[in-house]
Design a protein around this motif. Structure first.
Motif, PDB file in Angstrom:
ATOM      1  N   THR A 291     -45.901 -21.076  16.188  1.00  0.00           N
ATOM      2  CA  THR A 291     -45.428 -19.963  17.006  1.00  0.00           C
ATOM      3  C   THR A 291     -46.618 -19.106  17.405  1.00  0.00           C
ATOM      4  O   THR A 291     -47.315 -18.558  16.540  1.00  0.00           O
ATOM      5  CB  THR A 291     -44.406 -19.116  16.238  1.00  0.00           C
ATOM      6  OG1 THR A 291     -43.288 -19.939  15.910  1.00  0.00           O
ATOM      7  CG2 THR A 291     -43.924 -17.953  17.097  1.00  0.00           C
TER       8      THR A 291
ATOM      9  N   SER B  68     -43.359 -21.449  20.989  1.00  0.00           N
ATOM     10  CA  SER B  68     -43.704 -22.387  19.919  1.00  0.00           C
ATOM     11  C   SER B  68     -44.345 -23.607  20.563  1.00  0.00           C
ATOM     12  O   SER B  68     -43.891 -24.080  21.616  1.00  0.00           O
ATOM     13  CB  SER B  68     -42.445 -22.780  19.152  1.00  0.00           C
ATOM     14  OG  SER B  68     -42.768 -23.613  18.072  1.00  0.00           O
TER      15      SER B  68
ATOM     16  N   GLU C 164     -48.029 -20.014  12.382  1.00  0.00           N
ATOM     17  CA  GLU C 164     -48.078 -18.897  13.325  1.00  0.00           C
ATOM     18  C   GLU C 164     -49.511 -18.589  13.727  1.00  0.00           C
ATOM     19  O   GLU C 164     -50.435 -18.776  12.940  1.00  0.00           O
ATOM     20  CB  GLU C 164     -47.481 -17.635  12.695  1.00  0.00           C
ATOM     21  CG  GLU C 164     -46.013 -17.712  12.353  1.00  0.00           C
ATOM     22  CD  GLU C 164     -45.504 -16.419  11.745  1.00  0.00           C
ATOM     23  OE1 GLU C 164     -44.303 -16.150  11.850  1.00  0.00           O
ATOM     24  OE2 GLU C 164     -46.310 -15.674  11.155  1.00  0.00           O
TER      25      GLU C 164
END
Lengths: 109, 114
Positions: free
Chosen positions: A104, A85, A9
């Motif tokens: 992401t 993503s 992330e």
């Protein structure tokens, strides 16, 4: 086979720049790809590198170093619609594409 | 231009049942692929076909079979579905000769095996 690593992330502010790194180990390199995938949708092609260096396409750029097994995707002037993503993928000599688990990116106002 | 069409879009299936996911492309691409996508694991290659009449195994082929009778169609069959095959399945195609040869994906088939 392929072993592809990328961060899970990342979060950035609208208008900022984000760099997504990807490292890979491969038995036969034949190109590196970046794909974008919005939630609930199919992946779409962003960029392709087969030689070392930087490929620029509008707000998105992708870099490759084959000797280091390393690539990055640079997203500039981030917009809310860039929240998605981002998938790093390596192609082998049999034209099979192996994907990393994806990063992401969340863009905040 | 349709590109790649997958069917069904979504399906709930009882364990042990046979299921075929259909994939058709109208771009005359020579290579086609089936991937499954699971949370945290990304896209994993199940089977592929570099040209009509040939197929190959990907990273996770067990429990799946494919055929490539012609250029346009590449069905994926689950002979006896199990709950671990619950996933989103993407079909893709690419043109190997010339250019980047990037993959074009269908919209996906969401399969739930109970």
């Amino acid at each position: 086979g392929q072993n592809i690593d990328q961060p899970t992330e990342m979060t950035a502010t609208e208008g900022a720049i984000v760099q997504i790194n990807c490292t890979y180990q491969t038995s036969g390199f034949n190109g590196l790809f970046w794909y974008q995938q919005h939630a609930g949708e199919a992946p779409t092609f962003l960029s392709y590198n087969v030689l070392d260096g930087l490929e620029e396409k509008g707000r998105f750029s992708s870099f490759l170093s084959r000797s280091k097994g390393y690539s990055y995707l640079l997203l500039k002037e981030l917009q809310m619609k860039d929240s998605a993503s981002y998938l790093c993928a390596v192609r082998d000599r049999d034209y099979k594409l192996s994907f990393g688990a994806g990063t992401t990116v969340t863009v905040r106002a | 231009i349709a590109g790649i069409t997958q069917a069904p879009t979504s399906q709930i299936l009882a364990a042990g049942r046979r299921m075929t996911l259909r994939c058709t492309q109208d771009m005359r691409h020579n290579a086609m692929y089936w991937y499954r996508q699971d949370l945290g694991l990304g896209l994993r290659l199940i089977h592929y076909s570099n040209t009509a009449g040939t197929t190959g195994k990907g990273e996770v082929p067990d429990g799946y079979s494919v055929s490539r009778a012609n250029t346009d169609d590449f069905p994926l069959t689950l002979a006896s579905a199990v709950p671990s095959q619950t996933s989103v399945y993407f079909c893709a195609s690419s043109e190997k000769s010339g250019g980047a040869g990037e993959l074009f994906f269908g919209e996906g088939s969401r399969l739930t095996v109970l």
